[in-house]
Motif scaffolding. Sequence first.
Motif, short mmCIF file in Angstrom:
data_model
loop_
_atom_site.label_atom_id
_atom_site.label_comp_id
_atom_site.label_asym_id
_atom_site.label_seq_id
_atom_site.Cartn_x
_atom_site.Cartn_y
_atom_site.Cartn_z
N LYS A 67 -61.30 12.49 -37.58
CA LYS A 67 -61.14 13.94 -37.56
C LYS A 67 -59.73 14.37 -37.17
N ARG A 68 -58.81 13.44 -37.25
CA ARG A 68 -57.44 13.79 -36.90
C ARG A 68 -56.86 14.72 -37.98
N HIS A 69 -55.83 15.48 -37.61
CA HIS A 69 -55.20 16.37 -38.59
C HIS A 69 -54.63 15.55 -39.74
N LEU A 70 -54.65 16.16 -40.94
CA LEU A 70 -54.12 15.45 -42.10
C LEU A 70 -52.69 15.92 -42.38
N PHE A 71 -52.56 17.21 -42.71
CA PHE A 71 -51.24 17.75 -43.04
C PHE A 71 -50.63 18.50 -41.86
N LEU A 72 -51.46 19.15 -41.07
CA LEU A 72 -50.92 19.94 -39.97
C LEU A 72 -50.50 19.01 -38.83
N PRO A 73 -49.53 19.43 -38.03
CA PRO A 73 -49.08 18.56 -36.93
C PRO A 73 -50.18 18.36 -35.89
N ASP A 74 -50.07 17.27 -35.16
CA ASP A 74 -51.11 16.94 -34.18
C ASP A 74 -51.20 17.98 -33.06
N ASP A 75 -50.11 18.73 -32.82
CA ASP A 75 -50.16 19.73 -31.75
C ASP A 75 -50.43 21.13 -32.30
N TRP A 76 -51.03 21.21 -33.47
CA TRP A 76 -51.40 22.50 -34.07
C TRP A 76 -52.37 23.23 -33.14
N PRO A 77 -52.19 24.54 -32.92
CA PRO A 77 -53.08 25.23 -31.97
C PRO A 77 -54.55 25.24 -32.43
N GLU A 78 -55.45 25.18 -31.47
CA GLU A 78 -56.89 25.21 -31.75
C GLU A 78 -57.26 26.56 -32.34
N GLY A 79 -58.23 26.57 -33.21
CA GLY A 79 -58.77 27.83 -33.71
C GLY A 79 -57.85 28.58 -34.64
N LYS A 80 -56.91 27.90 -35.28
CA LYS A 80 -56.04 28.54 -36.27
C LYS A 80 -56.20 27.79 -37.58
N TYR A 81 -56.58 28.52 -38.65
CA TYR A 81 -56.83 27.85 -39.92
C TYR A 81 -56.08 28.57 -41.03
N PRO A 82 -55.08 27.90 -41.63
CA PRO A 82 -54.17 28.58 -42.57
C PRO A 82 -54.83 29.29 -43.75
N TRP A 83 -55.97 28.80 -44.24
CA TRP A 83 -56.54 29.45 -45.42
C TRP A 83 -57.49 30.59 -45.08
N ARG A 84 -57.71 30.84 -43.78
CA ARG A 84 -58.66 31.90 -43.41
C ARG A 84 -58.00 33.26 -43.51
#
Lengths: 412, 185
Positions: B144-161
Motif C-alpha cells: 500500500k505504499r505510494h506509487l507516484f506521489l512522494p512518501d511524505d504526501w499529506p494524509e487525506g489529500k487525493y489529487p483526482w477528488r
Amino acid sequence: MGKTQYYIPVGPIHPALKEPIRVEVEVEGEKIVKVDVKRGFAHRGIEYMGMKRNAIQSLYLAERICGICSISHPYAFVLGSEKALGIEAPPRAQYIRPIIAELERIHSHILWLGVIAHEMGFDSLLFWTWKGREKVLDLLELLTGNRINYSVFMIGGVRRDIKESQIKAIKDTIDFYRTFTEEMKNVFLSDPIYKARSRGVAQLSKEMALKLNVCGPVARAAGLRMDIRQDNPYDAYADIGVKAIVPQDIVGEAKGDAYDITLVRLYEIEQSLDIIEFCVENMPEGKIMAIPNYVVLLSRIKKKAGESIGMHEAPRGEVVHYLKYDGTRDGPAVWKVVAPSYNNINTWGSLLLGAEVADIPIVVAYIDPCLCCNDRIAVVKNRDGRVIDYSLIHKKAIEKTMRVKRELGVRE
Amino acid sequence: MRGEQLTAEQVLEKLQEALGEVIISHEIREYTMGVRKKKSYKEIWMEIDKDAFRKTVEEIFKLDYPHLHFITGEDKGGDTIKMIYGFALYHGFPWGQVSIVLKFDLPKSNLVLPTITDLMPGAETNEREIREMLGVEFEGLKNKRHLFLPDDWPEGKYPWRRDEYGVEDMVKHTHKSVNEIRRGE
C-alpha cells in the motif's frame, strides 16, 4: 551471526538510469533477494492539467508525456476523441498518421538497440546504431519540422500534408534502412558475445507475461500475439492487416528473454518499413482535416458528450487513453493515460529476484523504459565566445590522441 | 489460461447468464475502421451493481485471461465516485479483441473495493495509483505504499477528488516541498 545481506539503492539519480526512478535491492553475495521499485520522480500531474484545459491544448500536452514516442500519446488521444465525438479523419490523413507513427517506431527501436548495447558494454555498437538513427530523425524533421514533438496530429486529421517532393526522401530512407536493418541483424543476432550476454537474461514466461499485464514487445517476446494494430486496427493499419511479430514465427520458439526481445524489435523495424511503403504507395488524395477551423472544432467538442477508449500501439506497447467529454466544456472531463512502461515496469520485481547485480542494467533496459531526448545540438564555444566548427574539433581530437599516445609511449 | 474466442455478443450473453440482474445497463459499441477495406470491431460498455463487482471480474476471468487496460475513476464532487475498469478479452486475435468497460458508483461514505491482484498480480500498479489518487481502499492489496506521489504526501489529500479532499489549495504551491506547505511558508 554476521551480516550476510546488503542493501543497494540505485537511483533516483544514477548514471545507469536515464530517467529518475529508484530500484532498491537487497543482495546476498551476488544474488538479489529483495526488490522494491519506487516511481513517480517525474510525475507532473499531466492528466490533472489536461482536465483543466481545452482538447487542443491537452493534445499538445499529451505530446509532452513522452520524449521518445512523442506521437504515440497524441495518436491515442485523437483516436479516442474521434471515437467519443463521432468525427472521422479524411482518408489521406488516415494514411499520413501511420507513416509518422512508424517512422517513430524505427527511431525508437534503434535507440533501444543502442541503449542495450551500451548496457552490455558495447559502446562502439551504441555509436554505430545511433549514427544510423540520425537518418530517420532527419526525415521526420523534413516531414514535420521537428525531430521530436512533431505536433502534426489533430482531432479529425493531421496538420501537415506530405508533398510529392517529400515522397522521394521517404523512399530513399526506406532503402537505406532495409540495408541498415540487415546489417544490424547480422551484428546483434549472430554475435556470440551478444547472445551469451542476452540469452536467458530477463526471461519472462508466457504465463508471467499475462499475469503481470505487460504489453508491446515485452509481451510479444514472451510469445503473446498482442498488438493493437492487429487486435483493434485503426486508420491505414485496418487496410494493411498487420500481424504481431513473435519469436515463435521467426525461430520456432519464444523464450521471452533479452535475446528474443532484440529479435522482435529488429523484425518490427522491417515491418514498419513495409507499412510506410504501403501507405506511401496507396495514399489517397484529398483534404487532411475533417474540421480545419479550431474554433469550430472546439465549439463542436463543447456541445457533444461522449466517452471512449483510444488505443495505439506505441514502440514500447499499447498506449491507452480513457476520455470522457461531458458536453459542458471544450476539453476532457476525465482523462486517464496508461503508458506501456506503466505496465512493463511490473516485470522488474520478478525478473530481478534471483538475478545477479550485473544483470540489473539489462533487466531495467530490456523493457525500454521511456527516456527523454530533447537535445538537438551541442555548440562548443572557445574562450572568446566564438563557435568552434567540426573540422577544428576533429583536428584537436587527433592532436589529443597523438599527445596521449606520446605520453604513454605507444608505438604503432 | 486462454479461453476460446467469442464475439462481443456472445461474451455479453454469457455474462448476462452468469450475472443476471446485477447488470444495470449494457451497450455494444461498434467502430468501423479502415479506408479501403472497411471492417469493424466491438466494445462492451456495462453499468453494474457495485456489490457484484468482484463476481463480474471473476466471470470475465472465466471466459479468458484478460489484459487490464486501465482503472480510473471520476469524482464529480457529489456523494459517489464513478469507478471505471477497462479489460480486454481475446487480445492476439486480429480484429477480435473485445474491450469490456465496467462502470459503477462507489459511495464516498464507504470507499472500499475488493482487490483483483490475487487474480492478476500486475494490477497492483493500477490499484496503488487509484488508492493514492482517489482514496479508494482495496481490501487484500498487500503493497500500500505510494506509487507516484512522494512518501511524505499529506494524509487525506487525493489529487483526482473534486471535493474538500482535493488538491485545489495545493496546486498553486507546486514549486514548494510538502514540508514547506505544511509549515505554512
